[in-house]
Write an enzyme that holds these catalytic residues in place. Structure first.
Site, PDB file in Angstrom:
ATOM      1  N   HIS A  61       0.798  -1.225   0.000  1.00 49.05           N
ATOM      2  CA  HIS A  61       0.000   0.000   0.000  1.00 49.05           C
ATOM      3  C   HIS A  61       0.831   1.275   0.000  1.00 49.05           C
ATOM      4  CE1 HIS A  61       0.096   0.864   4.460  1.00 49.05           C
ATOM      5  NE2 HIS A  61       0.183  -0.438   4.578  1.00 49.05           N
ATOM      6  N   ASP A 162       5.796   1.869   6.857  1.00 45.95           N
ATOM      7  CA  ASP A 162       4.496   1.207   6.641  1.00 45.95           C
ATOM      8  C   ASP A 162       3.718   2.041   5.631  1.00 45.95           C
ATOM      9  OD1 ASP A 162       2.025  -0.018   6.787  1.00 45.95           O
ATOM     10  OD2 ASP A 162       1.612   0.585   8.845  1.00 45.95           O
ATOM     11  N   GLU A 193      -5.207   1.468   2.402  1.00 48.97           N
ATOM     12  CA  GLU A 193      -5.087   0.270   3.253  1.00 48.97           C
ATOM     13  C   GLU A 193      -5.351   0.621   4.708  1.00 48.97           C
ATOM     14  OE1 GLU A 193      -3.044  -2.745   5.849  1.00 48.97           O
ATOM     15  OE2 GLU A 193      -2.775  -0.580   5.750  1.00 48.97           O
ATOM     16  N   GLU A 194      -4.824   1.770   5.129  1.00 41.56           N
ATOM     17  CA  GLU A 194      -4.857   2.122   6.558  1.00 41.56           C
ATOM     18  C   GLU A 194      -6.266   2.436   7.067  1.00 41.56           C
ATOM     19  OE1 GLU A 194      -2.501   1.629   8.505  1.00 41.56           O
ATOM     20  OE2 GLU A 194      -0.616   1.759   7.414  1.00 41.56           O
ATOM     21  N   ASP A 216       3.905  -6.238   3.377  1.00 40.16           N
ATOM     22  CA  ASP A 216       3.631  -5.151   4.336  1.00 40.16           C
ATOM     23  C   ASP A 216       4.504  -5.350   5.579  1.00 40.16           C
ATOM     24  OD1 ASP A 216       2.441  -2.950   5.605  1.00 40.16           O
ATOM     25  OD2 ASP A 216       0.398  -3.602   5.126  1.00 40.16           O
ATOM     26  N   HIS A 302       3.491   2.540  13.135  1.00 37.52           N
ATOM     27  CA  HIS A 302       2.527   3.633  13.313  1.00 37.52           C
ATOM     28  C   HIS A 302       3.043   4.745  14.230  1.00 37.52           C
ATOM     29  CE1 HIS A 302      -1.317   1.638  11.531  1.00 37.52           C
ATOM     30  NE2 HIS A 302      -0.235   1.462  10.785  1.00 37.52           N
TER      31      HIS A 302
HETATM   32 CO    CO Z   1      -0.217   0.384   8.857  1.00 41.62          CO
HETATM   33 ZN    ZN Z   2       0.784  -1.395   6.331  1.00 43.47          ZN
END
Ligand code: CO
Ligand code: ZN
Length: 336
Positions: A61, A162, A193-194, A216, A302
Site C-alpha cells: 500500500h 508502513d 489500506e490504513e 507489508d 505507526h
Molecule cells: Co499500517
Molecule cells: Zn501497512
C-alpha cells in the site's frame, strides 16, 4: 536502494491522497513494465507479462496514516481527527505537514496526560487568528506526520516505512525479474489500506489472480519488555502464518517456506495477534484466491520513526522474486 527508500518515505500520501506517491512509483517502474494503469480508487497496477497462464498479484500500500482537520478556532488552533490507526501516545511534540507544505506543531490541553486522546490535542500552525489560519489550512485538509528519513547503517528509521518499504520491495522485484518472468505478475500499489484495505479490494477484483501476496510491515518482539512476538529485526523475511484478516493458505505458506529454504533466503515465521494486510481482502475476492503475506519486520509501527533492517528488506525482495520464478504447479489458473 536507500535513496529510493528515502524518496518514498518522505513523500506525502495519507489515505485517499496517494497521488504524489503513485506518480513517483509510476515514473520508476515505467522502463520495466509491460502495462501500467490507475483505477478509480487510486490503485496503481503495474503488469509484467509472463509465459505461463497463471497470474500472481502482489500488493503493497501507498497510503500512510495521518490526520484530517475538523475545526479551526478563533485563535487559529486546528482540531483534527485520525486517518487510520494513529497512535495518540506518539503524537504530542510531533509535527504535521499538509499537502501545501504548511507545518503544524501538535500540542495538548492541560490534564491530558491522563487522557491522551486526539480530542484533547490541537495543531498550531503559527497563525494568530482563524482568518490567518484559514489562508493556509481548511477544514477537511489531510496532513501527515512530518519527519525526515534517517540512515542508521544496517537499519533505517522514518515515518511511513508502513508501507513504502513494501512498495520498494515490489519495485525492486519488478526490476530484478527483468524479462524472465515465468508468470503474469500484477504489482499493485494499493490505496487506502490504513482505513480498511479498501484499494486492494477493488484491485483484487479486477486482477482476479491465481495467487495473492501482500507485502507489508509487521511488528516485532525484540525491544525491551516488548509484547511477546516471535519476530525480530535482522532475522529475515517474515512469512505470515496468521493475522486478524487472514489465515495464510497452507499451500502459500509452504510455497514460501520451501522457496526460502531452497534459495537460502533468511526467513522467520510471523503470527500477528492484531492487525491485517491487503491479503485479508485479496483472498476473499471472486471465488477465493490462495493468499499469503511477506512481512517486513518493523519496530515502532505507526509512529513517526518506524525502523527496518536493510537485510530483511533484501530477503523480502529475494523471496518475492523466487515466487515469480517458481513453477506454481499447486496454483492452477482459473478459467476466467
Ligand atoms: Co499500517
Ligand atoms: Zn501497512
Amino acid at each position: 536502494m536507500k535513496d529510493l527508500i528515502q524518496r518514498l518515505v518522505e513523500s506525502f500520501g495519507p489515505s485517499g491522497y496517494e497521488t504524489a506517491v503513485t506518480d513517483t512509483i509510476r515514473e520508476l517502474v515505467a522502463p520495466h513494465a509491460d502495462d501500467i494503469s490507475i483505477d478509480a480508487l487510486g490503485n496503481l497496477l503495474v503488469w509484467k507479462k509472463g509465459s505461463s497462464d497463471r497470474t500472481i498479484m502482489f500488493s503493497a500500500h501507498t497510503d500512510e496514516i495521518g490526520v484530517v482537520v475538523t475545526h479551526v478556532d478563533e485563535n487559529g488552533f486546528l482540531r483534527f481527527s485520525n486517518v487510520g490507526g494513529l497512535d495518540s501516545q506518539t503524537l504530542v511534540g510531533n509535527r504535521v505537514r499538509f499537502a501545501s507544505g504548511t507545518i503544524g506543531v501538535i500540542g495538548r490541553e492541560k490534564g491530558s496526560l491522563k487522557d491522551l486522546s486526539i480530542e484533547k490535542m490541537f495543531l498550531d500552525i503559527g497563525a494568530p487568528t482563524r482568518d490567518e489560519a484559514q489562508k493556509q489550512v481548511r477544514v477537511g485538509d489531510f496532513g501527515i506526520i512530518h519527519r525526515e528519513f534517517v540512515d542508521l547503517g544496517q537499519r533505517m528509521a522514518a515515518k511511513s516505512m508502513d508501507d513504502r518499504i513494501g512498495c520498494v520491495v515490489l519495485i525492486e522485484t519488478l526490476k530484478r525479474i527483468g524479462s524472465r518472468s515465468a508468470h503474469n505478475v500484477c504489482f499493485v500499489f494499493s490505496s487506502q489500506e490504513e482505513v480498511g484495505l479498501r484499494g486492494a479490494r477493488t484491485a483484487a477484483f479486477a486482477v482476479n489472480p491465481d495467487l495473492g501476496i501482500a507485502v507489508d510491515v509487521t511488528r516485532t518482539g525484540d525491544t525491551p519488555e516488548a509484547a511477546r512476538m516471535d519476530v525480530s529485526l535482522g532475522k529475515g523475511a517474515a512469512i505470515k502464518i496468521k493475522d486478524s484478516s487472514l489465515v495464510a493458505h497452507p499451500k502459500v505458506r509452504s510455497l514460501m517456506t520451501n522457496l526460502a529454504e531452497h534459495h537460502g533466503i533468511k526467513h522467520q515465521f510471523e503470527v500477528l495477534e492484531r492487525g491485517g494486510t491487503d491479503a485479508g481482502v485479496i483472498h476473499i475476492t471472486h471465488e477465493g484466491v490462495p493468499s499469503g503475506t511477506i512481512s517486513i519486520p518493523c519496530r515502532y509501527v505507526h509512529s513517526a520513526s518506524e525502523m527496518v533492517d536493510i537485510g530483511d528488506v533484501e530477503a523480502c525482495i529475494q523471496l518475492a522474486e523466487a515466487i515469480c520464478q517458481a513453477e506454481l504447479t499447486e496454483f492452477p489458473a482459473k478459467s476466467k
